[in-house]
Design a protein around this motif. Sequence first.
Motif, mmCIF file in Angstrom:
data_model
loop_
_atom_site.group_PDB
_atom_site.id
_atom_site.type_symbol
_atom_site.label_atom_id
_atom_site.label_comp_id
_atom_site.label_asym_id
_atom_site.label_seq_id
_atom_site.Cartn_x
_atom_site.Cartn_y
_atom_site.Cartn_z
ATOM 1 N N PRO A 64 1.861 -2.066 -6.066
ATOM 2 C CA PRO A 64 2.073 -1.912 -4.618
ATOM 3 C C PRO A 64 1.025 -2.663 -3.792
ATOM 4 O O PRO A 64 1.342 -3.243 -2.746
ATOM 5 N N TYR A 83 -13.376 4.410 6.868
ATOM 6 C CA TYR A 83 -13.913 4.441 5.507
ATOM 7 C C TYR A 83 -14.350 3.047 5.067
ATOM 8 O O TYR A 83 -15.426 2.875 4.493
ATOM 9 N N VAL A 137 -5.461 3.349 -3.703
ATOM 10 C CA VAL A 137 -6.050 2.096 -3.236
ATOM 11 C C VAL A 137 -7.560 2.203 -3.002
ATOM 12 O O VAL A 137 -8.294 1.219 -3.123
ATOM 13 N N PHE A 138 -8.054 3.420 -2.694
ATOM 14 C CA PHE A 138 -9.486 3.565 -2.443
ATOM 15 C C PHE A 138 -10.276 3.641 -3.752
ATOM 16 O O PHE A 138 -11.341 3.057 -3.883
ATOM 17 N N VAL A 160 5.093 1.510 -0.065
ATOM 18 C CA VAL A 160 4.833 0.131 0.339
ATOM 19 C C VAL A 160 6.153 -0.616 0.575
ATOM 20 O O VAL A 160 6.313 -1.347 1.559
ATOM 21 N N ARG A 199 6.894 9.029 -9.246
ATOM 22 C CA ARG A 199 6.069 9.066 -8.048
ATOM 23 C C ARG A 199 4.817 8.202 -8.243
ATOM 24 O O ARG A 199 4.378 7.489 -7.349
ATOM 25 N N GLY A 244 4.941 4.128 -7.843
ATOM 26 C CA GLY A 244 4.975 3.535 -6.506
ATOM 27 C C GLY A 244 3.819 3.934 -5.629
ATOM 28 O O GLY A 244 3.685 3.454 -4.510
ATOM 29 N N GLU A 245 2.959 4.839 -6.117
ATOM 30 C CA GLU A 245 1.919 5.415 -5.274
ATOM 31 C C GLU A 245 0.936 4.354 -4.772
ATOM 32 O O GLU A 245 0.574 3.432 -5.481
ATOM 33 N N TYR A 246 0.527 4.520 -3.518
ATOM 34 C CA TYR A 246 -0.381 3.535 -2.934
ATOM 35 C C TYR A 246 -1.624 4.198 -2.331
ATOM 36 O O TYR A 246 -2.736 3.960 -2.773
ATOM 37 N N PRO A 293 -2.200 14.388 3.071
ATOM 38 C CA PRO A 293 -1.876 12.962 3.191
ATOM 39 C C PRO A 293 -2.600 12.132 2.135
ATOM 40 O O PRO A 293 -3.756 12.413 1.795
ATOM 41 N N THR A 294 -1.909 11.113 1.624
ATOM 42 C CA THR A 294 -2.456 10.378 0.483
ATOM 43 C C THR A 294 -3.780 9.684 0.814
ATOM 44 O O THR A 294 -4.632 9.558 -0.054
ATOM 45 N N ALA A 295 -3.948 9.254 2.076
ATOM 46 C CA ALA A 295 -5.198 8.587 2.430
ATOM 47 C C ALA A 295 -6.374 9.554 2.313
ATOM 48 O O ALA A 295 -7.468 9.186 1.868
ATOM 49 N N VAL A 296 -6.150 10.810 2.701
ATOM 50 C CA VAL A 296 -7.207 11.821 2.599
ATOM 51 C C VAL A 296 -7.541 12.051 1.126
ATOM 52 O O VAL A 296 -8.713 12.080 0.734
ATOM 53 N N ILE A 346 1.852 -6.297 -3.564
ATOM 54 C CA ILE A 346 2.909 -6.540 -2.569
ATOM 55 C C ILE A 346 2.279 -6.683 -1.181
ATOM 56 O O ILE A 346 2.595 -7.607 -0.428
ATOM 57 N N ILE A 347 1.374 -5.778 -0.858
ATOM 58 C CA ILE A 347 0.724 -5.824 0.459
ATOM 59 C C ILE A 347 -0.079 -7.112 0.612
ATOM 60 O O ILE A 347 -0.034 -7.772 1.657
ATOM 61 N N GLY A 391 1.559 12.507 7.634
ATOM 62 C CA GLY A 391 0.589 12.047 6.652
ATOM 63 C C GLY A 391 0.878 10.697 6.048
ATOM 64 O O GLY A 391 0.058 10.172 5.294
ATOM 65 N N SER A 395 8.907 3.160 -3.466
ATOM 66 C CA SER A 395 7.464 3.157 -3.201
ATOM 67 C C SER A 395 7.211 3.065 -1.694
ATOM 68 O O SER A 395 7.918 2.354 -0.988
ATOM 69 N N ILE A 400 -9.660 8.921 -0.223
ATOM 70 C CA ILE A 400 -11.093 8.812 0.067
ATOM 71 C C ILE A 400 -11.863 9.968 -0.560
ATOM 72 O O ILE A 400 -13.002 9.805 -0.994
#
Lengths: 273, 278
Positions: A227, B226, A213-214, B98, A204, A207-209, A104-107, A230-231, B199, B96, A110
């Motif tokens: 991205p 985090y 982001v971390f 988002v 890819r 658009g990656e977020y 997963p991208t969040a993993v 946008i948030i 994920g 994307s 970080i």
Amino acid sequence: MARRRVLPGFGLTMGFTVLYLCLIVLIPLSMLPLRAASGSWDAFWQTVTDPRVIASYRLSISASVAAAAVNAIFGILVAWVLVRYEFPGRRIIDALIDLPFALPTAVAGITLTTIYAPNGWIGKPLDAYGIKVAFTPLGITIALIFIGLPFVVRTLQPVIESLDVEIEEAATSLGASRWTVTRKIILPYLYPAWLTGFALAFARAVGEYGSVVFISGNMPMRTEISPLLIITKLEQFDYAGATSIAVVMLVLSFSMLLTINALQRWSSRRLLT
Amino acid sequence: MRWALTATVLAFLAVFLLLPLVVVFSEAFANGVGPYLTAIQDPDAIAALTLTLTAAAIAVPANLVFGICASWAIAKFDFRGKNLLLTLIDLPFAVSPVISGMIFVLMFGRQGLLGPWVAAHDIKVVFAVPGIVLATIFVSFPFVARELIPVMEASGTEEEEAARVLGAGGFQTFLRVTLPNIKWGLLYGVILCNARAMGEFGAVSVVSGKIRGLTNTLPLHIEILYNEYSFQAAFAVASLLALLALVTLVLKAIVERRVHQQLGVQEGVREVERVPAA
């Protein structure tokens, strides 16, 4: 044509396919152009030419190009070694290539931040030389290299497998050096797939977020990707602004999709002939 | 040359793929097993795990049914606009994450098109579980269909036609003839679909509102921990997802070989089509 209709269920499956596609994908996606059309052109133009927005586009695109280029170079080496050479652990490494898809991208985000932070495993030694990675555009590029790697490798692997060793042997026996064989035979053959892999990795990355982001630090004008912007706009309930930025990104994504489709057609035509 | 290349590649992969994997687990256990167990048994973490499993339990079967229908219609029949349909199925990959979440906010949010209607009927979609499920379905939408279409095309239509001529019903034909031919491709698609569904971060992050214990999925919970500087806890939760990723990779490697065998036996392998998805 008539013979094929021996099989049943075309109406039912096609009907459900189109219905589900419309409900889940097409109608929700149409919100974006609908929303954009309801706003004024001036407001749209003002949003997308705002220096902060322009800076985010520039960063997203340049970091994505840099990451896709690194992936193109290392990806072709990885694919070549995995297809052509036998060594212990090859199968495990081959399976590991898909890690960026599966993790997963969040993993990933970080973890990469921890590795490249000034006190991290790689960040610390680099910091001693004055090289900062985390919270700079370089860090963003590293994250994008991570998530884009499988695209180049997986696009090239089957093409390298289909490359006939005999042609290389023939060229070598006719006196061509290894470098000439690479330049005149191998690379031209791999070229379409290589470009496809580059385009997929780039598409890819733009658009990656999650993984970015971390590690990016998110400083406006400097390390803020589109991205994220946008948030930020969505959180301020500036739906019109968020839509404007998203429409530009969507146009970019769709032109990439068309390019990739054309590249893949080119690639498969070349393989068949 | 050969050894230099292999060494370069292995070094590159060690830094870019292996190191992150090692770091996830070493950070998760940085303070020992006790704090690790505390972090993953935290009620908020368990609520996040439950929501992640729920979203995947809805998204994967829904996209599975769609994938079977779409691949049956596309692979077994000829019709105009097939290429357009294939491109449209791939759309969620081109968008994307988002933006994938944002379109549901534009649709069901307070200022959204259906916002007033949804509010009038007292249904919460955005910043609630339905929004998370919708966004999850959207991002994992193409996986099963994309894997099944080439497999179904490769197996052709003769066997099904024979079954029909011999008097088998439509559903019986599918169950007895088609399904055995496509089972590995089906499983492969489901594995990829599930990995993405569990994920997903960006899309879900936009629609969730991140209410602890209510609308937090595992990836969102990691972000919260985090950002609160609870690094060890964040990595402990992250290690669960990393474990899922490893299981996915192992299953994928096993099933992939079966798919190749099936494709290879039935017809010349159409490798070009097997470009990575995601």
